[in-house]
Design a protein around this motif. Structure first.
Motif, PDB file in Angstrom:
ATOM      1  N   TYR A  31       0.836  -1.212   0.000  1.00 16.24           N
ATOM      2  CA  TYR A  31       0.000   0.000   0.000  1.00 16.24           C
ATOM      3  C   TYR A  31       0.867   1.258   0.000  1.00 16.24           C
ATOM      4  N   TYR A  34       2.507   1.784  -3.463  1.00 10.13           N
ATOM      5  CA  TYR A  34       1.559   2.335  -4.441  1.00 10.13           C
ATOM      6  C   TYR A  34       1.227   3.795  -4.126  1.00 10.13           C
ATOM      7  N   THR A  35       0.991   4.105  -2.862  1.00 10.31           N
ATOM      8  CA  THR A  35       0.640   5.468  -2.470  1.00 10.31           C
ATOM      9  C   THR A  35       1.778   6.438  -2.760  1.00 10.31           C
ATOM     10  N   ARG A  37       4.128   6.101  -5.020  1.00 12.67           N
ATOM     11  CA  ARG A  37       4.252   6.250  -6.470  1.00 12.67           C
ATOM     12  C   ARG A  37       3.197   7.214  -7.014  1.00 12.67           C
ATOM     13  N   GLN A  38       1.953   7.080  -6.541  1.00  8.65           N
ATOM     14  CA  GLN A  38       0.899   7.982  -6.987  1.00  8.65           C
ATOM     15  C   GLN A  38       1.144   9.410  -6.501  1.00  8.65           C
ATOM     16  N   ARG A  63      -7.862   5.887 -11.223  1.00  9.20           N
ATOM     17  CA  ARG A  63      -7.678   4.923 -10.142  1.00  9.20           C
ATOM     18  C   ARG A  63      -7.675   5.654  -8.811  1.00  9.20           C
ATOM     19  N   ASN A  64      -8.375   5.068  -7.839  1.00 12.82           N
ATOM     20  CA  ASN A  64      -8.441   5.682  -6.513  1.00 12.82           C
ATOM     21  C   ASN A  64      -7.092   5.558  -5.810  1.00 12.82           C
ATOM     22  N   SER A  65      -6.728   6.607  -5.107  1.00 15.28           N
ATOM     23  CA  SER A  65      -5.514   6.596  -4.304  1.00 15.28           C
ATOM     24  C   SER A  65      -5.669   7.599  -3.179  1.00 15.28           C
ATOM     25  N   LEU A  66      -4.916   7.413  -2.115  1.00 14.71           N
ATOM     26  CA  LEU A  66      -4.986   8.328  -0.978  1.00 14.71           C
ATOM     27  C   LEU A  66      -4.567   9.753  -1.352  1.00 14.71           C
ATOM     28  N   SER A  98      -6.027  11.861   6.558  1.00 16.83           N
ATOM     29  CA  SER A  98      -5.166  10.889   5.887  1.00 16.83           C
ATOM     30  C   SER A  98      -4.409  10.003   6.874  1.00 16.83           C
TER      31      SER A  98
END
Length: 216
Positions: A31, A34-35, A37-38, A63-66, A98
């Motif tokens: 997680y 990925y977070t 990177r986004q 794509r959903n991301s925080l 967050s």
């Protein structure tokens, strides 16, 4: 209560704790990767000219991301309201919201770090008690039997310490990743709340400075 049964239960609990810790560390590591990177992609795409989600690249919004969920309310607030104070409150609120998502499951990992050595020590005590009870009941005084029983009892302490060390290393790594992501989220929130290109560049600079001090 049967000391041998309690000793076995403690072993099962420690093995279950190890499995839970491995699942948490794997899930959080994926997680966070990925977070992060986004967040870095959004950092490059989020310029002062971006005033709502439609201005962002489609690859980041599909794509959903925080990071995206954090900055979208700020962009909406900046688009429909000119109140800097309200915008600052939205930034603060999004940053605080967050944190639970970032720290999900880490409290359990920290608990395992603390509890595993104690469970191992308790298992050792129960194993020693059971060993001496068996020796007293049978009247056997063979040193090899005592050594075998003590070795099995001490294995619980070694297992507890090993689990604690593994979870400690994993928790420290995840905390480091979470700190880096928090810094990226701060940058994204400040950029999302920065007004677009306007003549009053001095006021914009003041807004950036205030935003940086907010999270200092």
């Amino acid at each position: 209560m049967d000391a041998n049964l309690l000793h076995d239960i403690i072993f099962y609990v420690m093995y279950a704790s190890l499995a839970i810790a491995l699942v948490i560390m794997t899930e959080r590591a994926l997680y966070f990767a990925y977070t992060q990177r986004q967040a870095r992609k959004l950092e490059r795409a989020l310029t002062p000219q971006v005033r709502h989600a439609a201005d962002l690249p489609h690859s980041l919004t599909q794509r959903n991301s925080l990071p995206l969920a954090v900055i979208l309310p700020v962009l909406e607030q900046k688009r429909y309201a000119g109140d800097r104070e309200a915008l600052g409150d939205t930034i603060d609120a999004q940053y605080l919201l967050s944190k639970p998502m970032m720290g999900r499951g880490l409290w359990l990992l920290e608990t395992i770090v603390t509890a595993a050595p104690l469970l191992g020590l308790l298992g050792t005590v129960m194993g020693i008690i059971e060993t001496f009870k068996a020796l007293a009941a049978s009247g056997v005084s063979e040193p090899s039997l005592v050594s075998a029983g003590m070795g099995t009892a001490l294995y619980a302490t070694g297992l507890g310490i090993a689990i604690a060390l593994l979870c400690l290393v994993g928790n420290n790594y995840l905390q480091s990743c979470m700190e880096r992501i928090n810094e990226l989220l701060k940058v994204l929130l400040i950029r999302a709340g920065t007004p677009g290109s306007r003549p009053d560049s001095e006021a914009d600079g003041q807004w950036l400075e205030n935003g940086a001090q907010r999270y200092a």
